[in-house]
Design a protein around this motif. Structure first.
Motif, PDB file in Angstrom:
ATOM      1  N   UNK A 199       0.831  -1.204   0.000  1.00 28.60           N
ATOM      2  CA  UNK A 199       0.000   0.000   0.000  1.00 28.60           C
ATOM      3  C   UNK A 199       0.866   1.255   0.000  1.00 28.60           C
ATOM      4  N   UNK A 221      -1.443   5.117  -6.481  1.00 23.18           N
ATOM      5  CA  UNK A 221      -2.300   4.229  -7.253  1.00 23.18           C
ATOM      6  C   UNK A 221      -3.222   3.392  -6.381  1.00 23.18           C
ATOM      7  N   UNK A 222      -2.835   3.158  -5.100  1.00 25.71           N
ATOM      8  CA  UNK A 222      -3.606   2.202  -4.304  1.00 25.71           C
ATOM      9  C   UNK A 222      -3.997   2.732  -2.923  1.00 25.71           C
ATOM     10  N   UNK A 223      -3.014   3.221  -2.167  1.00 22.50           N
ATOM     11  CA  UNK A 223      -3.329   3.638  -0.795  1.00 22.50           C
ATOM     12  C   UNK A 223      -4.309   4.806  -0.772  1.00 22.50           C
ATOM     13  N   UNK A 224      -4.052   5.805  -1.608  1.00 30.04           N
ATOM     14  CA  UNK A 224      -4.933   6.986  -1.618  1.00 30.04           C
ATOM     15  C   UNK A 224      -6.363   6.613  -2.042  1.00 30.04           C
ATOM     16  N   UNK A 225      -6.544   5.904  -3.194  1.00 20.24           N
ATOM     17  CA  UNK A 225      -7.931   5.548  -3.550  1.00 20.24           C
ATOM     18  C   UNK A 225      -8.590   4.592  -2.562  1.00 20.24           C
ATOM     19  N   UNK A 226      -7.820   3.661  -1.989  1.00 18.28           N
ATOM     20  CA  UNK A 226      -8.424   2.719  -1.039  1.00 18.28           C
ATOM     21  C   UNK A 226      -8.845   3.452   0.233  1.00 18.28           C
ATOM     22  N   UNK A 257       1.436   4.273  -3.173  1.00 12.17           N
ATOM     23  CA  UNK A 257       0.627   5.264  -2.454  1.00 12.17           C
ATOM     24  C   UNK A 257      -0.437   5.898  -3.343  1.00 12.17           C
TER      25      UNK A 257
END
Lengths: 214, 214
Positions: free
Chosen positions: A35, A41-46, A39
């Motif tokens: 994650x 591509x994945x952590x922010x949207x999740x 950051x």
């Protein structure tokens, strides 16, 4: 963990991730690292998706499904047959049936099965809601889509008893009242299943419920 | 999924969760459902922890570790031996060594291994940073804690060549300059490991590096 090698934010994240089903401490660390490395591509949207879920997701007061509206998308879908209701144990079972697109009906999520040993009695399940929906008279058939486990079948029998008692009481008040039909899912060999891997109970049901070929 | 059975918020959450390592579409659905069912105990704190990580977590500009501060907690820890540096491929390797509490040193995270087939060259790894740190003269030993894979060993050889070339250039300018010692992790039978399950390469190293007993 023996000692803190990352900041308290990461430790807190790993600890919470390790409480998710199917993740242990090791895979939680792997997920946390993935994650953080991804950051944008994945952590922010999740993170945003979770905040959105916290904000909007709720339990449907009619059927017990989970959605961003109550009554849910399924309960308000007018293209579904209002006379047909599938009773399931859990939202995941509802999702499984919907993914398979096998029936165009309403649902009723019990929220579990009767399990006296675990202290789960009829009042802990959404059975009263099912009786109230059935009492309105629009539902003509209830499919008991509970799991083929001892608890699932016990629950199915209990619900059947309750529905029959309710039907008897309503017929006493109004002799023209038609009781609801109660059905259950067929048991047998799963499509693609190999006999060698199936248990005796399934094979017995498959023999007993055998059909004319072709 | 064939069709939407939950709101768009839940679909978005499931889709993002399925991109986490070790999770597929099925387990992502299970995790999403678990999160929603345990909203107050799990979804809310996890959502907050992720927002906190988005806000605070960063890559240490000195060593490549991940922390809420840069330079990170390890780089600013004055109780660590400043003359000893462990070079690792990934933050997860740094975490593994720290969990084991086996060395009181600084770290340098390369961010991968040389892999020409995947288009990973020396400039894609944090090797320049390692040379810059070593050039300061405080580091006396570099332990190459890279994985015992072909890529790991190739990277170790490349780094060794670079460090030796740098030492030679510095000695030419200042004959009193002492080159850094370069070491690697020992290979052998893992503690608790059974010979029957080990590969030939490990067994060969274990035989070659055998020690006097007791």
């Amino acid at each position: 963990m023996a000692k803190s090698m990352a900041g308290p934010e990461i430790e807190a994240l790993i600890k919470l991730l390790s409480r998710l089903p199917g993740l242990g401490p090791r895979s939680a660390r792997r997920v946390a690292l993935h994650l953080i490395k991804n950051k944008e591509q994945l952590l922010v949207p999740l993170s945003a998706a979770m905040a959105e879920a916290v904000e909007k997701v709720q339990v449907c007061e009619t059927c017990g499904n989970i959605d961003s509206a109550s009554p849910c998308t399924i309960c308000t879908d007018t293209r579904r047959d209002p006379s047909l209701l599938v009773v399931v144990e859990d939202v995941s079972d509802l999702w499984a049936l919907e993914r398979a697109s096998v029936i165009n009906a309403g649902y009723h999520v019990l929220g579990g099965t009767l399990s006296p040993l675990d202290g789960v009695g009829p009042d802990d399940l959404n059975i009263a809601g099912l009786l109230a929906r059935t009492a309105k008279g629009e539902i003509r058939e209830i499919i008991l889509g509970v799991n083929a486990t001892v608890e699932g079948q016990t629950t199915a029998h209990y619900i059947t008893d309750q529905l029959q008692a309710q039907a008897k009481a309503m017929q006493a008040a109004d002799p023209s009242f038609e009781p609801v039909t109660i059905s259950q899912l067929a048991h047998g060999v799963p499509i693609g299943g190999e006999l060698d891997y199936l248990d005796e109970g399934t094979l017995l049901q498959a023999i007993r419920s055998r059909k004319a070929f072709g």
